[in-house]
Design an enzyme around this catalytic site. Structure first.
Site: not given
Ligand SMILES: Nc1ncnc2c1ncn2[C@@H]1O[C@H](COP(=O)(O)OP(=O)(O)O)[C@@H](O)[C@H]1O
Ligand SMILES: CC(=O)OP(=O)(O)O
Ligand SMILES: [Mg+2]
Length: 412
Positions: A7, A99, A188, A218-220, A249, A290-291, A339-341, A391
């Protein structure tokens, strides 16, 4: 039966190996026997590798200046080498699921990976420049290591949104653009679909009776309006750059900004870099994508970090409002992804914006690391769920279905 899942996210590469008994596929994810994650988000050019196994073995390493493909190959070696070894031979892997972020208008469902599928993934990289090349590198890394004999499956992030109503997918551009595939696709989808199924399960309701706004942050970041189990609207568009503000972004901006940049001599590549890699939390705060780092900086009184947070929240709540309008109401808001979790303060701030609907959260529940939990108060007419996105398990289920090595799993 052993299924390896890759993924690839924009800032991470997650991977896991499932060992499944063929006769019984659980609805919820079984514990993978091996899980690995590479994280590029903390230090420029440094990959942080973490591997853990079901037997408790752990590997943590920092890898410098290797390509993504080399790093992925290094991560995969920990499947059969060293303390984290869980298989004796590569021949034990029956299928590899990937993915794949952009499937264009060609792939409305998962597909076994062939030369043609690989070419299409490479072609759609022009619309998802951060993601599709990473997906392809994962597929090629597997071919390098396992040869072309192993079945590989592409599970597309665009597929869940493929049946959105036409009014939700067409841009108000000259009609020929739509005829040439320039339309909203949405992303997503693997996550939005999984969490909406899980939400129905947690609420004890039939998915076909629910109106949900799923928030993949998340990051996205993107939202989906899920009605009766189908995505009817979403915030990402033709590319994953659209919609909400994200780690690096911009999300939606006035197209006039692009015109202005072009007139001032910026190239397409430079504009791509600005909107996909130098904007969002990173660009606004000047600190990080990073949040967690943004929250730390806010706590220290950093005003640019505070501004970045305020903009993120402003955009997020206005799009949630838009999704609720598309649905004509809402039974539950679902928070998922990094971020959401994890970002409890953000959830509280978002939910406070919807108090006018009677929506109320239980602060205790919100602040105590909820996982697959309803954090709304019993009297809140709109439920608020925090769901760990799975996922990887959704991808593994598609592998089973497509390779027909086992029974077709029933939906959640
Ligand atoms: N404990 C936390 N508190 C706030 N934000 C968090 C925490 N842990 C992770 N994150 C956020 O989640 C982001 C990554 O999310 P994720 O869904 O794993 O990303 P992706 O799959 O897009 O790489 C990190 O950049 C960070 O901003
Ligand atoms: C589509 C997309 O933005 O994926 P990710 O959150 O993994 O960056
Ligand atoms: Mg992701």
């Amino acid at each position: 039966m052993k299924i390896l899942v890759l993924n690839a996210g924009s800032s991470s590469q997650k991977s896991c190996l499932y060992s499944l008994k063929e006769e019984a596929l659980p609805v919820q994810s079984p514990k993978p026997i091996w899980e690995a994650q590479i994280d590029w988000s903390h230090h420029e050019g440094v990959a942080e590798l973490k591997v853990k196994t079901i037997h408790g073995a752990v590997l943590k390493e920092e890898l410098n200046a290797q390509s993504r493909q080399e790093t992925v190959e290094y991560m995969l070696k920990s499947l059969w080498q060293g303390e984290t070894k869980v298989i004796d031979s590569l021949a034990e892997i029956d299928c590899v699921g990937h993915r794949v972020v952009h499937g264009g208008d060609k792939y409305k469902e998962s597909s076994l990976i062939t030369k043609e599928v690989k070419e299409a993934i490479a072609d759609f990289a022009k619309f998802a420049p951060v993601h599709n090349p990473a997906n392809l590198q994962g597929i090629e890394a597997i071919e390098q290591i396992l040869g072309e004999k192993v079945a590989q499956v592409a599970v597309f992030d665009t597929a869940f949104h493929a049946k959105m109503p036409e009014a939700a997918i067409v841009y108000a551009l000259p009609y020929e653009f739509y005829e040439h595939g320039i339309r909203r696709y949405g992303f997503h989808g693997i996550s939005h679909q999984y969490v909406s199924q899980r939400a129905a399960q947690l609420l004890g309701k039939d998915l076909t009776s629910l109106k949900l706004v799923t928030c993949h942050l998340g990051n996205g970041c993107s939202l989906a309006a899920v009605k009766n189990g189908h995505s009817i609207d979403t915030t990402m568009g033709f590319t994953p750059t659209a919609g909400l503000m994200m780690g690096t972004r911009s999300g939606d901006i006035d197209p006039g900004i692009i015109i202005d940049l072009l007139r001032r001599g910026h190239t397409g590549e430079q504009i791509d870099d600005i909107f996909n890699r130098r904007s969002g939390f990173l660009g606004l705060s000047g600190i990080s994508a990073d949040m967690r780092k943004i929250e730390e900086a806010i706590a220290q009184g950093n005003t640019r970090a505070q501004l970045a947070y305020n903009v993120y929240l402003h955009i997020l709540r206005s799009f949630i409002g838009a999704m609720i309008a598309s649905l004509g109401g809402v039974d539950a808001l679902v928070f998922t992804a990094g971020v959401g979790e994890n970002a409890a303060n953000l959830r509280a701030d978002v939910c406070a914006s919807f108090e006018f609907l009677g929506l109320k959260i239980d602060e205790e529940k919100n602040n105590h690391r909820p996982v697959d939990q309803d954090i709304s108060t019993p009297d809140s007419p709109v439920k608020v769920l925090v769901i760990h996105t799975q996922e990887d398990w959704a991808i593994a289920q598609e592998c089973v279905r497509l390779t027909q090595l086992s029974v077709i799993p029933s939906p959640l």
